[in-house]
Design an enzyme around this catalytic site. Structure first.
Site, PDB file in Angstrom:
ATOM      1  N   ILE A  67       0.830  -1.203   0.000  1.00 21.36           N
ATOM      2  CA  ILE A  67       0.000   0.000   0.000  1.00 21.36           C
ATOM      3  C   ILE A  67       0.863   1.251   0.000  1.00 21.36           C
ATOM      4  O   ILE A  67       1.973   1.259   0.536  1.00 21.36           O
ATOM      5  CB  ILE A  67      -0.971  -0.031   1.219  1.00 21.36           C
ATOM      6  N   CYS A  68       0.363   2.305  -0.641  1.00 19.09           N
ATOM      7  CA  CYS A  68       0.988   3.629  -0.602  1.00 19.09           C
ATOM      8  C   CYS A  68      -0.146   4.640  -0.413  1.00 19.09           C
ATOM      9  O   CYS A  68      -1.170   4.313   0.166  1.00 19.09           O
ATOM     10  CB  CYS A  68       1.821   3.900  -1.854  1.00 19.09           C
ATOM     11  N   ARG A  69       0.004   5.855  -0.901  1.00 22.91           N
ATOM     12  CA  ARG A  69      -1.051   6.848  -0.718  1.00 22.91           C
ATOM     13  C   ARG A  69      -2.239   6.584  -1.636  1.00 22.91           C
ATOM     14  O   ARG A  69      -3.389   6.600  -1.204  1.00 22.91           O
ATOM     15  CB  ARG A  69      -0.511   8.267  -0.950  1.00 22.91           C
ATOM     16  N   GLY A  71      -1.893   4.219  -4.715  1.00 20.80           N
ATOM     17  CA  GLY A  71      -1.791   2.983  -5.492  1.00 20.80           C
ATOM     18  C   GLY A  71      -0.693   2.928  -6.526  1.00 20.80           C
ATOM     19  O   GLY A  71      -0.396   1.859  -7.050  1.00 20.80           O
ATOM     20  N   MET A  96      -3.837   4.213   0.721  1.00 19.40           N
ATOM     21  CA  MET A  96      -4.316   4.665   2.029  1.00 19.40           C
ATOM     22  C   MET A  96      -5.509   5.605   1.909  1.00 19.40           C
ATOM     23  O   MET A  96      -6.311   5.695   2.832  1.00 19.40           O
ATOM     24  CB  MET A  96      -3.183   5.341   2.812  1.00 19.40           C
TER      25      MET A  96
END
Length: 118
Positions: A67-69, A71, A96
């Site tokens: 996961i990141c901010r 995708g 996120m």
């Protein structure tokens, strides 16, 4: 779980298990400190190649959801992890931002503010 045009496994937040989820957060330290999933493991994207040994400690009986901010970085990380054979990685669609929008739990490293996605 779905597979995109690059054969990258991905999953939307509502389809993620609420228990037993192995979550790898590849955002930068300031993003992590602002808000992250309680059980996530933090390895910034740029540090992945030098920290793959740490990922060997993750459970190998289920996929590692990355996961990141939003995708993008997590898709790159998941593709690299799968190509390198490090872990069975799945990109979390929407990152996120989607995690927060779906009301999944978040914590922060900051004492003076509620968790947020930056």
């Amino acid at each position: 779980m779905t597979t995109d045009s690059n054969d990258l496994p991905s999953a939307p937040v509502p389809e993620l298990p609420s228990e037993g989820l192995v979550l790898l957060d590849v955002r930068e330290p300031d993003e992590w400190a602002a808000g992250h999933a309680p059980e996530a493991v933090h390895v910034p994207l740029g540090e992945l190649p030098s920290r793959t040994g740490e990922l060997a400690d993750l459970p190998d009986d289920r996929p590692v959801h990355v996961i990141c901010r939003s995708g993008g970085r997590s898709a790159r990380a998941a593709a690299w992890l799968n190509a390198a054979g490090v872990v069975d990685a799945v990109n979390v669609e929407g990152g996120m931002k989607a995690w927060q929008a779906h009301g999944r739990p978040m914590v922060t490293d900051r004492a003076d503010a509620p968790p947020e996605v930056i």
